[in-house]
Write an enzyme that holds these catalytic residues in place. Sequence first.
Site, PDB file in Angstrom:
ATOM      1  N   GLU A  19       0.809  -1.215   0.000  1.00 22.39           N
ATOM      2  CA  GLU A  19       0.000   0.000   0.000  1.00 22.39           C
ATOM      3  C   GLU A  19       0.842   1.265   0.000  1.00 22.39           C
ATOM      4  O   GLU A  19       0.455   2.276  -0.589  1.00 22.39           O
ATOM      5  CB  GLU A  19      -0.957   0.011   1.209  1.00 22.39           C
ATOM      6  CG  GLU A  19      -2.071  -1.026   1.145  1.00 22.39           C
ATOM      7  CD  GLU A  19      -1.677  -2.351   1.785  1.00 22.39           C
ATOM      8  OE1 GLU A  19      -0.469  -2.550   2.056  1.00 22.39           O
ATOM      9  OE2 GLU A  19      -2.576  -3.189   2.016  1.00 22.39           O
ATOM     10  N   MET A  47      24.511   8.281   2.294  1.00 25.94           N
ATOM     11  CA  MET A  47      24.501   9.607   2.903  1.00 25.94           C
ATOM     12  C   MET A  47      24.810   9.530   4.405  1.00 25.94           C
ATOM     13  O   MET A  47      25.546  10.370   4.944  1.00 25.94           O
ATOM     14  CB  MET A  47      23.147  10.285   2.676  1.00 25.94           C
ATOM     15  CG  MET A  47      23.114  11.745   3.121  1.00 25.94           C
ATOM     16  SD  MET A  47      24.359  12.742   2.263  1.00 25.94           S
ATOM     17  CE  MET A  47      23.474  13.128   0.754  1.00 25.94           C
ATOM     18  N   PHE A  63     -11.761  -6.423  14.157  1.00 23.29           N
ATOM     19  CA  PHE A  63     -10.688  -6.928  13.326  1.00 23.29           C
ATOM     20  C   PHE A  63     -10.365  -5.921  12.220  1.00 23.29           C
ATOM     21  O   PHE A  63     -11.245  -5.461  11.500  1.00 23.29           O
ATOM     22  CB  PHE A  63     -11.099  -8.271  12.709  1.00 23.29           C
ATOM     23  CG  PHE A  63     -10.063  -8.837  11.760  1.00 23.29           C
ATOM     24  CD1 PHE A  63      -8.840  -9.275  12.224  1.00 23.29           C
ATOM     25  CD2 PHE A  63     -10.327  -8.916  10.396  1.00 23.29           C
ATOM     26  CE1 PHE A  63      -7.886  -9.786  11.357  1.00 23.29           C
ATOM     27  CE2 PHE A  63      -9.399  -9.426   9.516  1.00 23.29           C
ATOM     28  CZ  PHE A  63      -8.160  -9.867   9.999  1.00 23.29           C
ATOM     29  N   GLN A  64      -9.092  -5.601  12.085  1.00 29.31           N
ATOM     30  CA  GLN A  64      -8.576  -4.649  11.100  1.00 29.31           C
ATOM     31  C   GLN A  64      -9.233  -3.268  11.211  1.00 29.31           C
ATOM     32  O   GLN A  64      -9.472  -2.587  10.216  1.00 29.31           O
ATOM     33  CB  GLN A  64      -8.703  -5.195   9.676  1.00 29.31           C
ATOM     34  CG  GLN A  64      -7.750  -6.375   9.415  1.00 29.31           C
ATOM     35  CD  GLN A  64      -7.583  -6.726   7.966  1.00 29.31           C
ATOM     36  OE1 GLN A  64      -8.469  -6.484   7.156  1.00 29.31           O
ATOM     37  NE2 GLN A  64      -6.442  -7.320   7.620  1.00 29.31           N
ATOM     38  N   LYS A  92     -17.722  -0.181   5.614  1.00 26.64           N
ATOM     39  CA  LYS A  92     -18.252  -1.189   4.696  1.00 26.64           C
ATOM     40  C   LYS A  92     -19.770  -1.059   4.527  1.00 26.64           C
ATOM     41  O   LYS A  92     -20.293  -1.176   3.410  1.00 26.64           O
ATOM     42  CB  LYS A  92     -17.907  -2.592   5.201  1.00 26.64           C
ATOM     43  CG  LYS A  92     -18.317  -3.696   4.233  1.00 26.64           C
ATOM     44  CD  LYS A  92     -17.860  -5.060   4.704  1.00 26.64           C
ATOM     45  CE  LYS A  92     -18.243  -6.132   3.681  1.00 26.64           C
ATOM     46  NZ  LYS A  92     -17.792  -7.475   4.110  1.00 26.64           N
TER      47      LYS A  92
END
Length: 560
Positions: free
Chosen positions: A50, A471, A112-113, A162
């Site tokens: 993602e 760097m 959940f999630q 949802k």
Amino acid sequence: MKISGSEIFVECLRKENVEILFGYPGGVVIPLFDKLYDAHDIHFVLTRHEQAAAHAADGYARATGKTGVCLATSGPGATNLVTGIANAYMDSIPMVAFTGQVPMSLIGTDAFQEADITGITRPITKHNFLISDTSKIASTISQAFYIASTGRPGPVVVDLPKDVSTGVIDFEWPEVPPVPKGYKIPKYADTACIGEAAEAIRVSKKPLIYAGGGIIISGAEKELLVFAERINAPVTTTLMGLGGFPASHPYWVGMPGMHGTYTANMAFTECDLVIAVGARFDDRVTGKIEGFAPNAKIIHIDMDPAAIAKNVEVDIAVVGDARAILGQLLEVVEPRGRNGWNDYIEKMKKTHQPTYDRDSGILKPQYVVEQIYEVTKGEAIITTEVGQNQMFASLYYKFDKPRRFISSGGLGTMGYGFPAAIGAQLGKPDAVVFDIAGDGSIQMNIQELATAVEQKLPVNIAILNNQYLGMVRQWQELFYNKRYSGTCIECQPDFVKLAEAYGAHGIRVDKPEDVRAAIEKAISIDGPVILDFHVDREENVWPMVAPGAPISDTMEGLLS
């Protein structure tokens, strides 16, 4: 006719002329993906992470000037977007990020999630929304795109539970985006400010124009060129402003700051007037603030009033669109003749060019960048990761046009360049695109080779492979007695074999004489190519200003 929230979502994307959507599916966004399955006019690009979806949307936006769009599921999918959202926020990139959310009834139950993505992203977004009702989807999405792309652009998050996406209502698209109260887009400045700025320019003996990413965002590059030539002023651009003024123009003195050119830093130190246009005064530019532009009056032109006088004292504040303001100034500012300041700057520019040891026989990263510039004739879109690769690209590839240099400026995000290159290539399919990368940073999103192969993208990845986190190693060499703690990455994959494992092409280069042919071959291949350049392991980026030092203390390395 009643349709579902998921169908409304797709219709809204069409209304906003979204052509490409980057993302990754998950449980709560299955209804959205089910409707996207039949939306053949919207190209969905499945990234492998993602974070890469957000960076790809960001790169697409920078290359095209359009709003980048990405989609992730709830919880970890949404939080994986956070780095990409923060990156877009720091660099003022228009982006709308859609996230799925658990049903409204489960919010706040540790379902959940579940993650409070609107709360998490509040400090790193221009605005964000949690849509609580299906009837609000269309108006919210319309508002999100408007806010993301107007004024000072930035990312907007739209969180879709949802049950909201599965609800059914009549679809109604607002003809005018319902913007929040108090949302204002300043464009023109009042005449008093313009007159004050014009007078300061008239009396200045040593003016310096300091241009930033605001020039590119507002499309003000032509006005800036005319303005600079009208007042005969040298021009320095920030990292984000590269390409906003032609690097081949005799007035351009390079980038200022920690790895800016000697001339740009001395111009700031000795000028009597700074005309800042669409540029922030961040710490990498100013160095020790007490030593920054000590003799200068400062005019600061910016769309965002909050950015003015944030880091330095400003004498004349001008709020508005860079292109509009430059247009106003051009109507009143008097032509300024050349004087000793111009001669002084030109002489310094000739004698203080960034350089390196060209006769060592060792493959140098600067040489690789120069050859990419020569082969592509300066017409490529260059993305970078962050670190030495980013600075070598900014110093040795000359950008004459806007939207050709795409890099993480504010946040400094390793792993940004490759997915950004994917987004840029999709937005500009006819362009030659190079991601100039380090061997450390490329490994942060190397899995996107699968995305590039699947999308059949001819993205070229030029790895400046020194087997160090370059760097940080450079700082350890200069300021920590070469105690290379945690920066040696000799344990790494064979990048040629890795490319081949994904179905891409790989080319390893060890000698300077093989560089140009390898670049030409990569460009001729119709698909993603990794160019693994094994460069001098301890080459440093010069010029450099030590952390905390004034920019007048510019070290030039080999020239010092």
